[in-house]
Design an enzyme around this catalytic site. Structure first.
Site, PDB file in Angstrom:
ATOM      1  N   ASP A  29      -3.089  -1.716 -14.922  1.00  0.00           N
ATOM      2  CA  ASP A  29      -3.120  -0.295 -15.240  1.00  0.00           C
ATOM      3  C   ASP A  29      -2.508   0.505 -14.080  1.00  0.00           C
ATOM      4  OD1 ASP A  29      -3.795   2.059 -16.656  1.00  0.00           O
ATOM      5  OD2 ASP A  29      -5.562   2.290 -15.358  1.00  0.00           O
ATOM      6  N   GLU A  81       5.414 -10.184  11.293  1.00  0.00           N
ATOM      7  CA  GLU A  81       4.790 -11.366  10.707  1.00  0.00           C
ATOM      8  C   GLU A  81       5.790 -12.038   9.763  1.00  0.00           C
ATOM      9  OE1 GLU A  81       2.127 -11.163   7.390  1.00  0.00           O
ATOM     10  OE2 GLU A  81       4.119 -10.761   6.635  1.00  0.00           O
ATOM     11  N   CYS A 113      -0.370  -7.040  11.259  1.00  0.00           N
ATOM     12  CA  CYS A 113       0.287  -5.731  11.190  1.00  0.00           C
ATOM     13  C   CYS A 113       0.346  -4.978  12.511  1.00  0.00           C
ATOM     14  CB  CYS A 113      -0.412  -4.853  10.155  1.00  0.00           C
ATOM     15  SG  CYS A 113      -0.231  -5.465   8.493  1.00  0.00           S
ATOM     16  N   THR A 202     -11.518  -6.956   3.683  1.00  0.00           N
ATOM     17  CA  THR A 202     -10.478  -6.415   4.544  1.00  0.00           C
ATOM     18  C   THR A 202     -10.750  -4.958   4.926  1.00  0.00           C
ATOM     19  OG1 THR A 202      -9.154  -5.764   2.633  1.00  0.00           O
ATOM     20  CG2 THR A 202      -8.664  -7.899   3.602  1.00  0.00           C
ATOM     21  N   HIS A 235      -2.695   2.923  11.069  1.00  0.00           N
ATOM     22  CA  HIS A 235      -2.092   1.877  10.244  1.00  0.00           C
ATOM     23  C   HIS A 235      -2.324   2.229   8.781  1.00  0.00           C
ATOM     24  CE1 HIS A 235      -0.589  -1.750   8.668  1.00  0.00           C
ATOM     25  NE2 HIS A 235      -1.759  -2.192   8.258  1.00  0.00           N
ATOM     26  N   LYS A 240      -4.868   5.216   0.968  1.00  0.00           N
ATOM     27  CA  LYS A 240      -6.257   5.650   1.110  1.00  0.00           C
ATOM     28  C   LYS A 240      -6.851   5.413   2.506  1.00  0.00           C
ATOM     29  CE  LYS A 240      -9.362   6.307  -2.607  1.00  0.00           C
ATOM     30  NZ  LYS A 240      -9.714   5.902  -3.952  1.00  0.00           N
ATOM     31  N   ARG A 244      -8.780   8.032   5.042  1.00  0.00           N
ATOM     32  CA  ARG A 244     -10.236   7.911   5.155  1.00  0.00           C
ATOM     33  C   ARG A 244     -10.662   7.703   6.609  1.00  0.00           C
ATOM     34  NH1 ARG A 244     -12.881   3.418   1.613  1.00  0.00           N
ATOM     35  NH2 ARG A 244     -14.518   3.006   3.133  1.00  0.00           N
TER      36      ARG A 244
END
Ligand SMILES: [Zn+2]
Lengths: 349, 129
Positions: A29, A81, A113, A202, A235, A240, A244
């Site tokens: 979706d 990486e 990362c 994570t 990072h 989101k 946050r």
């Protein structure tokens, strides 16, 4: 000794794929992915682009802004990486292409990362110690997510390059701090094509714990508070998380938006927060204070406090700006072309 | 082309180093031993500006074996702003950009690899700007 950034540069592939195009192949979706990850599209490297080619172009832009000779560069560190070779350094090709060989120290860095910010951290230290006059630090990736995996919507490509030095600075690096623990949130074993990740794990114990850990320690070290900064960049594995974590620390959306490239770029892994910083430097004014914090799985974060200097004005227009790379000359791919570009299609030998 | 031969061409392929005739000033890329304008034999090295424009172009639909996976691909003769004319691939062109007079910049790109376990050869391609 005051140390900092003498020149900076970015490079991005021109190809893009939209979240809808990936979602339709896997019956997912799209609106919920777009909302959940705050992601609209991501960059895709062409078959003739890899970490080396992206790093070279970013380094050339950094040199154009630094206005120094490549022969004065004493160290070349590329963090990634997705180094093209398992054995043979990325940095030697980059150094050869920009003309920094042969009196130069070179190593490839890896730390998921945060390999790019690691290179920045080390170059700053080497300049400060007097071992080198200038150091070139690059974060670049052309990362892959397994077909159908959540990572496929975000894993993208890009490079950011920084030349560190002690004179003619466009920004000083006032303080830096690293924070890391052994955390098994994301990994890739030797000979494996795609990485594995621990799903929701994570988030809190990995990204948030380390980003908050490094950021709070550095704020405390500096005696500064979020309101003292004009910009902050974190990072950005999706749209989101950085918003946050920034708000958890007390930063406001206006401080975060300039370096928040991920909705249109995807997660450039080692390039992510370094690329966000290039977009900030593109529009920053002398005296601006910038907060940056990377995150690499495994896990750790490098945090930096920077102050923009007067020389920023003459450096900004000497190379292409990051938002221009993000917004112009885009070529959209269908999933089939994308699968071919990323060698996800197996051909008969 | 083998890796050692490619390695010998790094100054041109990687850094666009041209030879400028000390007698008449003509810029040669790739460098040559004798100037074709004045027969001069002394040259200085100059890094060419990376910009130029497309003089003519074509699409290669059946490429040589090392380039089979890349076919079809665009090739152009590009007149560099410093004067030399070079032949190279054109990458990342949008509809309407593969035209005579199109401004381009040379970008560092993979040219081909010697199989999945071989050396990767890098060089320049023209990208529309
Ligand atoms: Zn001559």
């Amino acid at each position: 000794m005051t140390v900092g950034i003498v020149g900076y540069g970015a490079h991005l592939p021109r190809h893009r794929i939209k979240v809808e195009e990936i979602a339709k192949v896997w019956g997912a979706d799209a609106p919920s992915y777009k909302k959940g990850l705050e992601l609209r599209e991501k960059s895709v490297p062409a078959p003739d682009q890899d970490v080396i080619t992206l790093a070279v172009e970013a380094a050339r832009n950094a040199l154009a802004r630094a206005q120094i000779g490549a022969q004065e560069i004493g160290a070349v560190y590329v963090g990634s990486e997705s180094h093209p070779y398992a054995v043979k350094p990325t940095g030697t090709v980059v150094a050869e292409a920009i003309g920094a060989v042969p009196n130069c120290h070179c190593a490839d860095f890896e730390f998921a990362c945060k390999a790019g910010s690691e290179a920045m951290f080390v170059c700053t230290g080497l300049v400060k110690s007097g071992y080198i006059k200038y150091g070139l630090a690059i974060g670049a990736d052309t990362s892959q997510g397994a077909p159908g995996d959540a990572l496929e919507y975000s894993a993208s490509a890009g490079a950011a390059a920084y030349i560190m030095g002690s004179e003619n600075l466009v920004a000083t690096i006032d303080l830096q701090h690293s924070f890391m623990t052994d955390t098994p949130d994301f990994w890739r074993r030797e000979y494996q094509h795609y990485p594995q990740h621990a799903g929701r794990y994570t988030g809190e114990p990995a990204y948030f714990k380390h980003t908050l850990g490094a950021s709070k320690a550095l704020l405390e070290k500096s005696g500064m508070k979020p309101a003292d900064f004009d910009f902050a960049v974190f990072h950005q594995p999706n749209g989101k998380f950085p918003m946050r974590v920034g708000k958890m620390l007390g930063f406001k959306r206006e401080q975060l938006e300039t370096g928040w490239l991920v909705p249109l770029l995807g997660n450039t892994y080692s390039g992510a927060s370094p690329l966000g910083l290039t977009a900030i430097l593109d529009i920053a004014k002398p005296g601006n204070k910038i907060f940056m914090c990377s995150y690499g799985s495994g896990s750790g974060s490098d945090a930096f406090i920077l102050t923009v200097t007067d020389r920023i004005r003459e450096a900004q227009d000497r190379a292409v700006k990051t938002r221009k790379l993000l917004d112009e000359n885009k070529i959209y791919l269908e999933y089939g072309e994308y699968a071919k570009f990323r060698k996800k299609i197996l051909k008969a030998e | 082309m083998s890796s050692p031969r490619s390695w010998r061409h790094y100054p041109q392929r990687y850094r666009y180093e041209a030879a400028v005739c000390t007698k008449c000033g003509k810029v040669h890329f790739p460098p040559r031993l004798i100037c074709d304008a004045c027969k001069g034999r002394e040259f200085t090295t100059k890094t060419m500006a990376r910009t130029g424009k497309i003089l003519t172009h074509t699409i290669v639909r059946v490429g040589p074996s090392n380039f089979a996976d890349q076919s079809p691909f665009a090739v152009a003769v590009v007149e560099m702003d410093d004067g030399p004319r070079i032949t190279c691939q054109v990458a990342d062109w949008n509809q309407g950009q593969l035209t005579i007079g199109q401004k381009v910049r040379l970008e560092f790109r993979k040219i081909y690899d010697e199989g999945a376990s071989g050396i990767i050869n890098y060089g320049y391609k023209a990208v529309p700007i």
